[in-house]
Write a protein that holds these residues in place. Structure first.
Motif, PDB file in Angstrom:
ATOM      1  N   VAL A  63    -116.654   4.111  31.938  1.00  0.00           N
ATOM      2  CA  VAL A  63    -116.124   3.456  33.135  1.00  0.00           C
ATOM      3  C   VAL A  63    -114.893   4.193  33.664  1.00  0.00           C
ATOM      4  CG1 VAL A  63    -114.989   1.353  33.976  1.00  0.00           C
ATOM      5  CG2 VAL A  63    -117.073   1.191  32.583  1.00  0.00           C
ATOM      6  N   LYS A  64    -114.084   4.677  32.760  1.00  0.00           N
ATOM      7  CA  LYS A  64    -112.899   5.437  33.160  1.00  0.00           C
ATOM      8  C   LYS A  64    -113.296   6.689  33.947  1.00  0.00           C
ATOM      9  CE  LYS A  64    -108.716   7.564  31.222  1.00  0.00           C
ATOM     10  NZ  LYS A  64    -107.988   7.882  29.954  1.00  0.00           N
ATOM     11  N   THR A  65    -114.356   7.362  33.496  1.00  0.00           N
ATOM     12  CA  THR A  65    -114.842   8.566  34.178  1.00  0.00           C
ATOM     13  C   THR A  65    -115.341   8.222  35.578  1.00  0.00           C
ATOM     14  OG1 THR A  65    -115.487   9.589  32.079  1.00  0.00           O
ATOM     15  CG2 THR A  65    -116.497  10.469  34.093  1.00  0.00           C
ATOM     16  N   ILE A  66    -116.135   7.169  35.677  1.00  0.00           N
ATOM     17  CA  ILE A  66    -116.670   6.774  36.987  1.00  0.00           C
ATOM     18  C   ILE A  66    -115.544   6.396  37.934  1.00  0.00           C
ATOM     19  CG2 ILE A  66    -118.133   5.126  38.228  1.00  0.00           C
ATOM     20  CD1 ILE A  66    -119.826   4.873  35.678  1.00  0.00           C
ATOM     21  N   LYS A  67    -114.567   5.626  37.440  1.00  0.00           N
ATOM     22  CA  LYS A  67    -113.440   5.225  38.289  1.00  0.00           C
ATOM     23  C   LYS A  67    -112.642   6.439  38.762  1.00  0.00           C
ATOM     24  CE  LYS A  67    -112.524   0.473  36.820  1.00  0.00           C
ATOM     25  NZ  LYS A  67    -111.534  -0.470  36.224  1.00  0.00           N
ATOM     26  N   ALA A  68    -112.474   7.409  37.866  1.00  0.00           N
ATOM     27  CA  ALA A  68    -111.719   8.608  38.231  1.00  0.00           C
ATOM     28  C   ALA A  68    -112.425   9.391  39.328  1.00  0.00           C
ATOM     29  CB  ALA A  68    -111.521   9.494  37.001  1.00  0.00           C
ATOM     30  N   MET A  69    -113.763   9.405  39.291  1.00  0.00           N
ATOM     31  CA  MET A  69    -114.524  10.155  40.280  1.00  0.00           C
ATOM     32  C   MET A  69    -114.734   9.374  41.587  1.00  0.00           C
ATOM     33  SD  MET A  69    -115.031  13.101  38.945  1.00  0.00           S
ATOM     34  CE  MET A  69    -116.230  13.800  40.077  1.00  0.00           C
ATOM     35  N   CYS A  70    -114.738   8.036  41.498  1.00  0.00           N
ATOM     36  CA  CYS A  70    -114.989   7.209  42.676  1.00  0.00           C
ATOM     37  C   CYS A  70    -113.725   6.764  43.397  1.00  0.00           C
ATOM     38  CB  CYS A  70    -115.746   5.942  42.284  1.00  0.00           C
ATOM     39  SG  CYS A  70    -117.438   6.186  41.772  1.00  0.00           S
ATOM     40  N   GLY A  71    -112.666   6.544  42.630  1.00  0.00           N
ATOM     41  CA  GLY A  71    -111.513   5.894  43.241  1.00  0.00           C
ATOM     42  C   GLY A  71    -111.813   4.415  43.365  1.00  0.00           C
ATOM     43  N   GLU A  72    -111.794   3.883  44.565  1.00  0.00           N
ATOM     44  CA  GLU A  72    -112.074   2.475  44.784  1.00  0.00           C
ATOM     45  C   GLU A  72    -113.574   2.193  44.813  1.00  0.00           C
ATOM     46  OE1 GLU A  72    -109.862  -0.041  44.985  1.00  0.00           O
ATOM     47  OE2 GLU A  72    -108.298   1.447  44.518  1.00  0.00           O
ATOM     48  N   GLU A  73    -113.966   1.073  44.220  1.00  0.00           N
ATOM     49  CA  GLU A  73    -115.343   0.612  44.334  1.00  0.00           C
ATOM     50  C   GLU A  73    -115.545   0.011  45.730  1.00  0.00           C
ATOM     51  OE1 GLU A  73    -116.120  -1.991  40.842  1.00  0.00           O
ATOM     52  OE2 GLU A  73    -114.241  -1.125  40.104  1.00  0.00           O
ATOM     53  N   VAL A  74    -116.767   0.078  46.230  1.00  0.00           N
ATOM     54  CA  VAL A  74    -117.071  -0.479  47.559  1.00  0.00           C
ATOM     55  C   VAL A  74    -117.801  -1.803  47.375  1.00  0.00           C
ATOM     56  CG1 VAL A  74    -118.229  -0.111  49.765  1.00  0.00           C
ATOM     57  CG2 VAL A  74    -117.235   1.836  48.530  1.00  0.00           C
ATOM     58  N   ASP A  75    -117.147  -2.873  47.762  1.00  0.00           N
ATOM     59  CA  ASP A  75    -117.704  -4.217  47.610  1.00  0.00           C
ATOM     60  C   ASP A  75    -118.478  -4.593  48.875  1.00  0.00           C
ATOM     61  OD1 ASP A  75    -118.303  -6.853  47.187  1.00  0.00           O
ATOM     62  OD2 ASP A  75    -116.227  -7.555  47.049  1.00  0.00           O
ATOM     63  N   LEU A  76    -119.797  -4.700  48.762  1.00  0.00           N
ATOM     64  CA  LEU A  76    -120.631  -5.070  49.897  1.00  0.00           C
ATOM     65  C   LEU A  76    -120.864  -6.561  49.984  1.00  0.00           C
ATOM     66  CD1 LEU A  76    -123.320  -2.228  49.844  1.00  0.00           C
ATOM     67  CD2 LEU A  76    -121.120  -2.293  50.991  1.00  0.00           C
ATOM     68  N   GLY A  77    -120.333  -7.311  49.025  1.00  0.00           N
ATOM     69  CA  GLY A  77    -120.472  -8.756  49.051  1.00  0.00           C
ATOM     70  C   GLY A  77    -121.927  -9.167  49.054  1.00  0.00           C
ATOM     71  N   ASP A  78    -122.247 -10.195  49.833  1.00  0.00           N
ATOM     72  CA  ASP A  78    -123.627 -10.660  49.963  1.00  0.00           C
ATOM     73  C   ASP A  78    -124.116 -10.484  51.393  1.00  0.00           C
ATOM     74  OD1 ASP A  78    -124.044 -11.601  47.278  1.00  0.00           O
ATOM     75  OD2 ASP A  78    -122.608 -13.179  47.754  1.00  0.00           O
ATOM     76  N   LEU A  79    -123.413  -9.696  52.175  1.00  0.00           N
ATOM     77  CA  LEU A  79    -123.749  -9.483  53.588  1.00  0.00           C
ATOM     78  C   LEU A  79    -125.017  -8.654  53.711  1.00  0.00           C
ATOM     79  CD1 LEU A  79    -122.918  -9.669  56.606  1.00  0.00           C
ATOM     80  CD2 LEU A  79    -121.680  -7.543  56.283  1.00  0.00           C
ATOM     81  N   GLN A  80    -125.939  -9.116  54.565  1.00  0.00           N
ATOM     82  CA  GLN A  80    -127.158  -8.363  54.822  1.00  0.00           C
ATOM     83  C   GLN A  80    -126.831  -7.121  55.636  1.00  0.00           C
ATOM     84  OE1 GLN A  80    -130.338  -8.597  54.055  1.00  0.00           O
ATOM     85  NE2 GLN A  80    -130.528 -10.577  53.057  1.00  0.00           N
TER      86      GLN A  80
END
Length: 302
Positions: free
Chosen positions: A282-299
């Motif tokens: 998870v640390k590796t993914i976070k380092a490469m992504c930065g912020e996660e993109v939250d799409l919520g439940d929106l279509q």
């Protein structure tokens, strides 16, 4: 029984229809130019109008191509081609440009775990939400060679995360950018289980081949990340291997998931020792992504 006698039977040609065909030909400069380049005179074109007419119709229809899905021609996905040799005009059907383009970009996918119905999707088809714009902005920095930042899309069922990831992959395949294709769009549950089974079957060569493919392909989309079966072997020998290899090589990677990365860390903490490796993944993914993109439940798609 007396035989039926048919004398002087003639098949009449509708002259008005032929005239309409000739008018259509002369109203299509592209068709006239092509025929003349083949060496046809006006007389040859007009005397062979029934062979040339389909070619004219295809030029006129395909000039404003509606796309493969909406093609309403009788010879859908095909075009009439005219040839002229030794005074003889012939026609044949060949694949249309849109079909060849589709086949070309489909070949960019080494793995395509999404519906064929999505192959016509474009980034413009995605709902213009703030989260979507953020993800596309990151994607475009990769396309423009500005940076190779990973993308982690998470949200509920129906949020459109897989659809958005597929749109990015398709856009990239259509661009055919050197060094950025081919692409693997893999369903995590299906492909990680496949790798695990290959290992159990002692199919070492095939296991290494597929693991190497996912670890080194220029673009990898891991769809539905977190729903795969979990074990120490899967976490350490498959998931960690793919992610760490791609991190070291700075290879573009997109994740879609119903889970946040913190939840992924918990899901992969199958033991006390495993929790350390899970934290590292998870640390590796976070380092490469930065912020996660939250799409919520929106279509994001209709």
């Amino acid at each position: 029984m007396e035989k039926l006698k048919v004398n002087n039977l003639k098949i009449q040609t509708d002259d008005s229809l032929l005239d309409q065909m000739k008018e259509a030909l002369h109203a299509c400069p592209a068709a006239v130019k092509y025929c003349k380049e083949l060496g046809m005179s006006d007389e040859v074109m007009e005397s062979n109008i029934t062979k040339i007419y389909d070619f004219v119709r295809d030029i006129n229809y395909c000039r404003n191509c509606p796309g493969l899905k909406k093609c309403k021609k009788d010879n859908a996905y095909l075009n009439s081609k005219v040839t002229y040799s030794n005074g003889v005009v012939e026609t044949q059907l060949i694949p249309c440009r849109a079909l060849l383009k589709r086949v070309s970009f489909e070949r960019q996918f080494l793995t395509q775990d999404f519906s064929d119905d999505w192959l016509d999707v474009t980034l413009g088809d995605i709902d213009k939400s703030e989260a979507k714009a953020e993800a596309v902005k990151t994607y475009m920095t990769y396309v423009k060679n500005e940076e190779t930042k990973w993308i982690y899309l998470y949200g509920g069922i129906g949020s459109g995360k897989s659809y958005l990831a597929a749109a990015m992959a398709i856009d990239l395949a259509k661009r055919g950018l050197k060094g950025k294709v081919p692409i693997c769009f893999m369903n995590a549950s299906k492909r990680i289980l496949e790798l695990s089974e290959l290992s159990k079957q002692k199919n070492t060569d095939e296991f290494k081949k597929k693991l190497e493919q996912y670890s080194t392909v220029p673009v990898l989309i891991i769809d539905d990340f977190g729903h795969e079966f979990k074990s120490d072997f899967i976490r350490d020998a498959i998931v960690n291997e793919i992610i760490s290899s791609r991190c070291n090589k700075k290879l573009f990677t997109i994740f879609t998931s119903n889970f946040t990365l913190d939840e992924i860390k918990v899901l992969y903490s199958t033991s006390n020792a495993g929790a350390i490796m899970s934290k590292q993944i998870v640390k590796t993914i976070k380092a490469m992504c930065g912020e996660e993109v939250d799409l919520g439940d929106l279509q994001l798609y209709k």
